[in-house]
Design a protein around this motif. Sequence first.
Motif, short mmCIF file in Angstrom:
data_model
loop_
_atom_site.label_atom_id
_atom_site.label_comp_id
_atom_site.label_asym_id
_atom_site.label_seq_id
_atom_site.Cartn_x
_atom_site.Cartn_y
_atom_site.Cartn_z
N ASN A 161 12.93 4.16 -3.09
CA ASN A 161 12.99 5.41 -3.84
C ASN A 161 14.09 5.42 -4.89
O ASN A 161 14.04 6.20 -5.84
N ALA A 162 15.07 4.52 -4.75
CA ALA A 162 16.16 4.44 -5.72
C ALA A 162 15.80 3.61 -6.94
O ALA A 162 16.53 3.64 -7.94
N VAL A 163 14.69 2.87 -6.88
CA VAL A 163 14.28 1.99 -7.99
C VAL A 163 13.02 2.58 -8.62
O VAL A 163 11.93 2.53 -8.03
N GLU A 164 13.15 3.10 -9.82
CA GLU A 164 12.04 3.80 -10.47
C GLU A 164 10.79 2.94 -10.57
O GLU A 164 9.67 3.41 -10.35
N ALA A 165 10.95 1.66 -10.91
CA ALA A 165 9.80 0.79 -11.10
C ALA A 165 8.95 0.67 -9.85
O ALA A 165 7.73 0.43 -9.93
N LEU A 166 9.54 0.83 -8.67
CA LEU A 166 8.79 0.74 -7.42
C LEU A 166 8.11 2.05 -7.06
O LEU A 166 7.40 2.11 -6.05
N ARG A 167 8.29 3.06 -7.90
CA ARG A 167 7.60 4.33 -7.70
C ARG A 167 6.44 4.52 -8.67
O ARG A 167 5.79 5.55 -8.70
N TYR A 168 6.17 3.47 -9.49
CA TYR A 168 5.01 3.50 -10.38
C TYR A 168 3.76 3.10 -9.61
O TYR A 168 3.78 2.21 -8.77
N ARG A 169 2.64 3.76 -9.95
CA ARG A 169 1.34 3.39 -9.38
C ARG A 169 0.28 3.46 -10.47
O ARG A 169 0.34 4.30 -11.37
N ILE A 170 -0.72 2.58 -10.36
CA ILE A 170 -1.83 2.57 -11.30
C ILE A 170 -3.00 3.30 -10.67
O ILE A 170 -3.45 2.96 -9.57
N GLU A 171 -3.49 4.32 -11.36
CA GLU A 171 -4.62 5.10 -10.87
C GLU A 171 -5.60 5.33 -12.02
O GLU A 171 -5.24 5.95 -13.03
N ASP A 172 -6.81 4.80 -11.86
CA ASP A 172 -7.85 4.93 -12.89
C ASP A 172 -7.36 4.45 -14.25
O ASP A 172 -7.64 5.07 -15.30
N GLY A 173 -6.64 3.33 -14.24
CA GLY A 173 -6.19 2.73 -15.49
C GLY A 173 -4.96 3.36 -16.10
O GLY A 173 -4.45 2.87 -17.11
N GLN A 174 -4.46 4.42 -15.49
CA GLN A 174 -3.25 5.09 -15.97
C GLN A 174 -2.08 4.80 -15.04
O GLN A 174 -2.28 4.47 -13.87
N VAL A 175 -0.88 4.91 -15.56
CA VAL A 175 0.32 4.69 -14.76
C VAL A 175 0.98 6.03 -14.47
O VAL A 175 1.19 6.84 -15.38
N TYR A 176 1.28 6.24 -13.19
CA TYR A 176 1.97 7.46 -12.77
C TYR A 176 3.29 7.09 -12.09
O TYR A 176 3.38 6.05 -11.43
N ARG A 177 4.26 7.95 -12.27
CA ARG A 177 5.54 7.79 -11.60
C ARG A 177 5.68 8.88 -10.54
O ARG A 177 5.69 10.06 -10.84
N TYR A 178 5.77 8.45 -9.28
CA TYR A 178 5.89 9.40 -8.18
C TYR A 178 7.36 9.77 -7.97
O TYR A 178 8.26 8.96 -8.16
N ASP A 179 7.56 11.01 -7.57
CA ASP A 179 8.92 11.49 -7.30
C ASP A 179 9.46 10.91 -6.00
O ASP A 179 10.67 10.70 -5.87
N GLN A 180 8.57 10.68 -5.04
CA GLN A 180 9.01 10.20 -3.74
C GLN A 180 7.95 9.30 -3.13
O GLN A 180 6.76 9.54 -3.25
N ILE A 181 8.42 8.24 -2.47
CA ILE A 181 7.54 7.26 -1.85
C ILE A 181 7.75 7.28 -0.34
O ILE A 181 8.88 7.39 0.15
N HIS A 182 6.65 7.15 0.40
CA HIS A 182 6.68 7.17 1.86
C HIS A 182 6.29 5.78 2.38
O HIS A 182 6.17 4.83 1.60
N ALA A 183 6.08 5.67 3.67
CA ALA A 183 5.77 4.36 4.26
C ALA A 183 4.39 4.37 4.92
O ALA A 183 4.07 5.27 5.70
N SER A 184 3.58 3.38 4.59
CA SER A 184 2.38 3.08 5.35
C SER A 184 2.69 1.77 6.07
O SER A 184 2.56 0.68 5.50
N ALA A 185 3.17 1.90 7.30
CA ALA A 185 3.65 0.74 8.05
C ALA A 185 2.63 0.31 9.09
O ALA A 185 1.92 1.14 9.66
#
Length: 215
Positions: A62-86
């Motif tokens: 969550n402290a590294v902005e680049a790791l909060r980017y996601r690609i959805e339908d060809g667009q890039v979104y930046r999430y405010d908070q990331i959780h865990a799928s463990a």
Amino acid sequence: MKQLVDLSTWSRQEHFTFFSAFEEPFFGLVAEVDASQAYARAKSLGVSFFQLYLHSALTAVNAVEALRYRIEDGQVYRYDQIHASATLTRPDHTFAFSFVPYAASLTEFGVGLTAEMEAVRQSNGLRLSPATARPDVIHFSAIPWVTFTGLTHARAFAHPDSIPKISVGRARRQGEALLLPVSINVHHGLADGYHVGLFLEAFQRELNAGAGTVG
């Protein structure tokens, strides 16, 4: 919450376009972090080592902005908070997916983790669900049986994927240090080695001090 990234003004626009055309746009590496202080802190707090290092890893993500980017339908979104799928294991050595919400408080995070661990123990199969398939997560796995020096992932290349994948192996003693192997794989259109380095630095800081509150 998430924000749409304007690709026309984004400094990574060409990087994103270039690597998104690859059949395998992910790259990864394995490094070691010193978990000696974290292991001692887990013992003193009476929490599992797994809970503590998962929370530390998620805080670092969550402290590294680049790791909060996601690609959805060809667009890039930046999430405010990331959780865990463990991936969580059962007594019969099968595993299932989970959704563990992030919380700054280690105790609050532990409540969600404990609930998911119990749900996995009481279930069968992989527990595929909209929650475990959310994009605002990291895919996390622990491999405490092996001190690995390399790791690959099963991947369906036809399925769009931009979620970072982090795995932790069996720790080994080296003098006073307790070295924990960490594998991280990220989409190269969203992040580079520099950002992976930022994550590893942040992960080490969290393991040493724990910026998140305990209570």
